[in-house]
Design an enzyme around this catalytic site. Structure first.
Site, mmCIF file in Angstrom:
data_model
loop_
_atom_site.group_PDB
_atom_site.id
_atom_site.type_symbol
_atom_site.label_atom_id
_atom_site.label_comp_id
_atom_site.label_asym_id
_atom_site.label_seq_id
_atom_site.Cartn_x
_atom_site.Cartn_y
_atom_site.Cartn_z
ATOM 1 N N HIS A 133 13.915 15.919 -16.323
ATOM 2 C CA HIS A 133 13.224 15.813 -17.412
ATOM 3 C C HIS A 133 11.939 16.139 -17.337
ATOM 4 O O HIS A 133 11.506 16.830 -18.816
ATOM 5 C CB HIS A 133 13.702 14.941 -17.834
ATOM 6 C CG HIS A 133 15.031 14.227 -18.347
ATOM 7 N ND1 HIS A 133 15.631 14.077 -19.786
ATOM 8 C CD2 HIS A 133 16.085 14.329 -17.134
ATOM 9 C CE1 HIS A 133 16.727 14.237 -19.578
ATOM 10 N NE2 HIS A 133 16.785 14.740 -18.383
ATOM 11 N N ASP B 92 11.882 12.778 -24.781
ATOM 12 C CA ASP B 92 12.964 12.953 -25.018
ATOM 13 C C ASP B 92 13.531 12.147 -25.479
ATOM 14 O O ASP B 92 14.298 11.036 -26.126
ATOM 15 C CB ASP B 92 13.409 11.945 -22.943
ATOM 16 C CG ASP B 92 14.225 13.020 -22.558
ATOM 17 O OD1 ASP B 92 15.055 12.659 -22.902
ATOM 18 O OD2 ASP B 92 13.849 13.893 -21.513
#
Length: 183
Positions: free
Chosen positions: A24, A123
């Site tokens: 990520h 995120d």
């Protein structure tokens, strides 16, 4: 904490908040560099373990435009600081890491108060980050770090349970479906 940088008047500041996984962080770093190339000041917010990894991926020309900001997670049993990442995290501690991350909301709020970014890019796994940013009148947008196929599959799976995905070759095994439902 981020080092003090004298920024030109009108420089837009962006706080980037990826999930605590290298897979990520890497896409966030790509966006960081693109924004820095356009004159934005970037704050990358993550745990010291992840920032150590990220620092090795940031070329020297971005030293003044991408600042690393440490997130110190609350102490929880068995979740030692070197486990404040999914890298090498034992499977039984994944939920504990998620819990610690959610418990860090007050610290995140304080960081926003101190840095006063113009924008938060978070995120998709940290939906709560948008609410915390909005409470301080800071615009927040989510960054999807997965491909469109994965995103489409999960969107349809969650919005229309039981429906078969357009492409039957793409599916979750029973054990994966159970894990997704638990999550």
């Amino acid at each position: 904490m981020a080092k003090q940088v004298t920024e030109p008047l009108g420089t837009l500041r962006v706080l980037m908040f990826p999930f605590l996984a290298y897979g990520h962080i890497s896409p966030f770093l790509n966006v960081d560099k693109k924004l820095a190339d356009r004159g934005f000041l970037i704050y990358l917010y993550s745990t010291p373990t992840n920032l150590k990894y990220a620092s090795k991926k940031i070329p020297g020309k971005y030293a003044d435009s991408i600042q690393l900001v440490e997130l110190h997670l609350p102490e929880l049993p068995d979740l030692h600081p070197h486990y404040h990442t999914t890298n090498d995290l034992p499977l039984h501690l994944h939920n504990t890491l998620q819990k610690a991350l959610k418990m860090s909301k007050p610290k995140f709020s304080k960081i926003l108060q101190n840095l006063k970014p113009d924008l938060v890019i978070y995120d998709i796994l940290q939906q709560w980050a948008e609410r915390v940013a909005n409470e301080q009148n800071i615009l927040a947008v989510k960054l999807l770090t997965s491909g469109t196929t994965v995103f489409s599959y999960f969107t349809i799976s969650l919005s229309k349970p039981g429906d078969v995905f357009l492409f039957p070759q793409i599916y979750l095994r029973k054990s994966e479906q159970v894990k997704m439902n638990e999550t």
